[in-house]
Design a protein around this motif. Structure first.
Motif, short mmCIF file in Angstrom:
data_model
loop_
_atom_site.label_atom_id
_atom_site.label_comp_id
_atom_site.label_asym_id
_atom_site.label_seq_id
_atom_site.Cartn_x
_atom_site.Cartn_y
_atom_site.Cartn_z
N SER A 41 0.86 -1.17 0.00
CA SER A 41 0.00 0.00 0.00
C SER A 41 0.90 1.22 0.00
CB SER A 41 -0.87 0.01 1.26
OG SER A 41 -1.62 -1.17 1.35
N SER A 42 0.43 2.31 -0.55
CA SER A 42 1.24 3.52 -0.55
C SER A 42 1.26 4.13 0.83
CB SER A 42 0.67 4.53 -1.53
OG SER A 42 -0.67 4.82 -1.20
N PRO A 43 2.39 4.70 1.29
CA PRO A 43 2.48 5.28 2.61
C PRO A 43 1.59 6.50 2.72
CG PRO A 43 4.44 5.78 1.34
CD PRO A 43 3.64 4.81 0.52
N GLY A 44 1.15 6.78 3.94
CA GLY A 44 0.30 7.95 4.13
C GLY A 44 0.08 8.23 5.59
N THR A 45 -0.56 9.33 5.89
CA THR A 45 -0.80 9.73 7.25
C THR A 45 -2.28 10.06 7.41
OG1 THR A 45 1.40 10.63 7.42
CG2 THR A 45 -0.19 11.35 9.07
N GLY A 46 -2.88 9.50 8.43
CA GLY A 46 -4.27 9.81 8.71
C GLY A 46 -4.37 11.16 9.38
N GLN A 69 -6.12 1.69 5.18
CA GLN A 69 -7.45 2.31 5.31
C GLN A 69 -8.16 1.80 6.57
OE1 GLN A 69 -6.22 0.87 2.55
NE2 GLN A 69 -5.90 2.69 1.27
N ALA A 70 -7.93 0.55 6.90
CA ALA A 70 -8.58 -0.03 8.08
C ALA A 70 -8.11 0.66 9.36
CB ALA A 70 -8.30 -1.53 8.15
N VAL A 71 -6.80 0.80 9.53
CA VAL A 71 -6.32 1.39 10.78
C VAL A 71 -6.70 2.87 10.87
CG1 VAL A 71 -4.46 -0.28 11.03
CG2 VAL A 71 -4.00 1.87 9.83
N GLN A 72 -6.83 3.53 9.74
CA GLN A 72 -7.31 4.91 9.75
C GLN A 72 -8.78 4.98 10.17
OE1 GLN A 72 -6.21 6.23 5.83
NE2 GLN A 72 -4.18 6.90 6.48
N ARG A 73 -9.57 4.00 9.72
CA ARG A 73 -10.97 3.95 10.14
C ARG A 73 -11.09 3.74 11.65
NH1 ARG A 73 -11.65 0.38 5.90
NH2 ARG A 73 -11.95 -1.35 7.37
N TYR A 74 -10.26 2.86 12.17
CA TYR A 74 -10.29 2.61 13.62
C TYR A 74 -9.99 3.90 14.38
CZ TYR A 74 -9.41 -2.20 11.88
OH TYR A 74 -9.43 -3.39 11.20
N TRP A 87 1.83 5.90 8.63
CA TRP A 87 2.14 4.64 7.95
C TRP A 87 3.60 4.71 7.54
CZ3 TRP A 87 -1.02 0.67 8.01
CH2 TRP A 87 -0.96 -0.32 7.03
N LYS A 88 4.46 3.91 8.15
CA LYS A 88 5.91 4.06 7.98
C LYS A 88 6.48 3.04 7.01
CE LYS A 88 8.28 6.38 10.19
NZ LYS A 88 8.79 7.75 9.96
N PRO A 89 6.91 3.48 5.83
CA PRO A 89 7.59 2.58 4.90
C PRO A 89 9.05 2.41 5.30
CG PRO A 89 7.47 4.76 3.96
CD PRO A 89 6.75 4.84 5.28
N GLY A 90 9.75 1.53 4.60
CA GLY A 90 11.18 1.40 4.82
C GLY A 90 11.50 0.60 6.07
N TYR A 331 -6.49 4.47 24.77
CA TYR A 331 -6.74 4.19 23.36
C TYR A 331 -6.33 2.76 23.00
CZ TYR A 331 -6.09 4.31 18.29
OH TYR A 331 -6.12 4.02 16.94
N VAL A 332 -5.17 2.32 23.48
CA VAL A 332 -4.72 0.95 23.22
C VAL A 332 -5.74 -0.06 23.77
CG1 VAL A 332 -2.97 -0.77 23.82
CG2 VAL A 332 -2.27 1.51 23.05
N LYS A 333 -6.24 0.20 24.95
CA LYS A 333 -7.25 -0.69 25.54
C LYS A 333 -8.51 -0.70 24.68
CE LYS A 333 -10.19 -1.23 29.65
NZ LYS A 333 -10.10 -2.69 29.66
N TRP A 334 -8.96 0.46 24.25
CA TRP A 334 -10.16 0.56 23.42
C TRP A 334 -10.02 -0.25 22.13
CZ3 TRP A 334 -10.63 2.75 18.49
CH2 TRP A 334 -11.94 2.96 18.03
N LEU A 335 -8.85 -0.18 21.51
CA LEU A 335 -8.65 -0.80 20.21
C LEU A 335 -8.29 -2.28 20.31
CD1 LEU A 335 -8.45 -0.65 17.15
CD2 LEU A 335 -6.15 0.35 17.40
N TRP A 336 -7.31 -2.63 21.15
CA TRP A 336 -6.74 -3.97 21.11
C TRP A 336 -7.16 -4.87 22.26
CZ3 TRP A 336 -5.64 -4.90 16.50
CH2 TRP A 336 -5.02 -3.97 15.68
#
Length: 433
Positions: A41-46, A69-74, A87-90, A331-336
């Motif tokens: 996927s192409s790198p990007g920032t939400g 796109q999924a993690v940005q939706r979350y 989103w960190k490439p490299g 936030y970590v608790k809410w998500l994971w």
């Protein structure tokens, strides 16, 4: 998701579990490196979302389409803070390590199999024990153990990757043999299944040198380190196990030089090998290509050892440099921990992986039948964390180099293990001083 290999190049979740033997350099860890056999996927920032403080969250660049796109939706769905997803490439690991010592460290970041022992001991990450609450017992115990140190838990496993032995029942039936349950049976099956068009087994283009060290040790009853944290395989039986890979490498029954490496399913789906050791993330592609003509097995046992499935997970961590530690933990608790719908989506909508919470894994529709359900059961019965927390990057590199010499060059495994032990013992002394 790929497990980052602990005895080989580090992969990503969708690069993988990943899950490799040693889940630390990129063989391309799953699906647990950057090679997944899938387009990146192409790198990007939400953008910032929600209200309250702004939290910075980092992910490595997954290979499966839709993950970004999924993690940005979350993040956008989180009600108590604005969450900016990067989103960190490299070389993600190097970027995280360099940034954690600065004031620009992200509030929340993922890391393969959780933070390193050096991150923990230097105070770069926050204790997340209280984030789990009553859900702690529901997380896969091997994954929790992998991210625990001195009675505290330093990451929340996100989703689990695993590595398994895939096989073609039609080829086994034609050869008149049963799926292997022991190492001797595996060697015989690889020979019996090899002909002028098909090789019996595929362990990667290097013959399993960067991938199979950990599974071979566990097959013989050993591991990188003991439960008490000392060198785990200074034993003639371990040397014999590693030498088995050399036997395979020179047997003529192992596929070498395939179009794609072990983390992609191509060699298996194109009929180049009757068996392949690879990640669960490939199951959808394998099913699409082969229908029901495949099965999954744990890596088989040798005398004195046990069958085993390599498991690993990227872990969500909170930086100690964060100006919003409590909010980041929430936030970590809410998500994971609490976000069951998001965990199922992340695990099963982009490739195939397993939620780290066992009850959620049982609820996931795509994991309830067929080979997927069998794989989950195998991981529960035979799962071994990809590496030990005290198994450092230096130990990983030394182990990978050793395996290459044993498998490719025929080096004496007894002498190689003795030399490696000196390096690992020095690292253990450093991180436990």
């Amino acid at each position: 998701m790929t497990l980052p290999p602990s005895d080989g190049p580090q992969l990503t979740r969708r690069r993988l579990l990943a899950l490799t033997g040693g889940l630390a350099a990129a063989a391309s860890l799953a699906a647990c490196g950057d090679d997944t056999g899938r387009p990146d996927s192409s790198p990007g920032t939400g953008g910032p979302t929600g209200g309250g403080p702004t939290l910075q969250q980092w992910y490595h660049q997954y290979g499966e389409a839709g993950t970004q796109q999924a993690v940005q939706r979350y993040a956008e769905a989180y009600p108590d803070a604005s969450v900016e997803v990067t989103w960190k490439p490299g070389d993600y690991d190097q970027a995280v390590a360099a940034t954690l010592v600065t004031d620009k460290a992200p509030d929340v970041f993922e890391y393969g199999n959780g933070p390193t022992i050096d991150m923990i001991r230097s105070g770069q990450v926050v204790d997340l024990t209280d984030v789990f609450g009553n859900a702690l017992g529901d997380f896969n115990p091997a994954l929790v153990k992998r991210v625990s140190y001195q009675g505290r838990i330093w990451a929340v496993p996100q989703v689990m990757d695993m590595q398994l032995l895939f096989y073609r029942p039609s080829m086994f039936n034609a050869a008149g043999i049963a799926p292997p349950t022991t190492m001797d049976e595996l060697l015989k099956a690889a020979e019996k299944l090899t002909n002028d068009k098909v090789k019996g087994l595929f362990l990667g283009n290097d013959g399993g040198a960067s991938l199979m060290g950990g599974p071979m040790l566990r097959s013989a009853g050993f591991d990188y380190l003991t439960d008490s944290g000392s060198f785990g395989f200074d034993d003639p039986a371990a040397a014999k196990a590693l030498a088995t890979l050399r036997t395979l490498f020179t047997s003529g029954h192992l596929l070498l030089g395939a179009p794609s490496d072990w983390f992609a399913p191509d060699a298996f789906t194109q009929g180049l090998a009757a068996m392949q050791f690879t990640g669960l993330w490939n199951l959808p592609d394998i099913s699409k290509a082969l229908g029901s003509d495949f099965g999954v097995l744990p890596w088989p046992a040798m005398d004195g050892g046990s069958a085993n499935v390599t498991i690993g997970a990227y872990g969500a961590c909170v930086s100690a440099k964060s100006a919003h530690v409590d909010e980041a933990k929430k936030y970590v608790k809410w998500l994971w921990v609490d976000g069951t719908d998001k965990q199922i989506d992340f695990a099963t909508s982009y490739g195939l992986h397993v939620p780290a919470r066992q009850s959620i894994a049982r609820e996931a529709e795509k994991l309830q039948s067929g080979a997927a359900a069998e794989a989950v059961q195998l991981a529960q019965r035979h799962g071994h964390a990809q590496s030990h927390l005290l198994w450092t990057p230096k130990s990983t590199t030394a182990f990978t180099d050793m395996m290459s010499r044993i498998v490719k060059n025929g080096a004496d495994p007894v002498k190689e293990i003795a030399a490696l032990k000196k390096i690992v013992d020095a690292e253990l002394a450093r991180v436990t001083a």
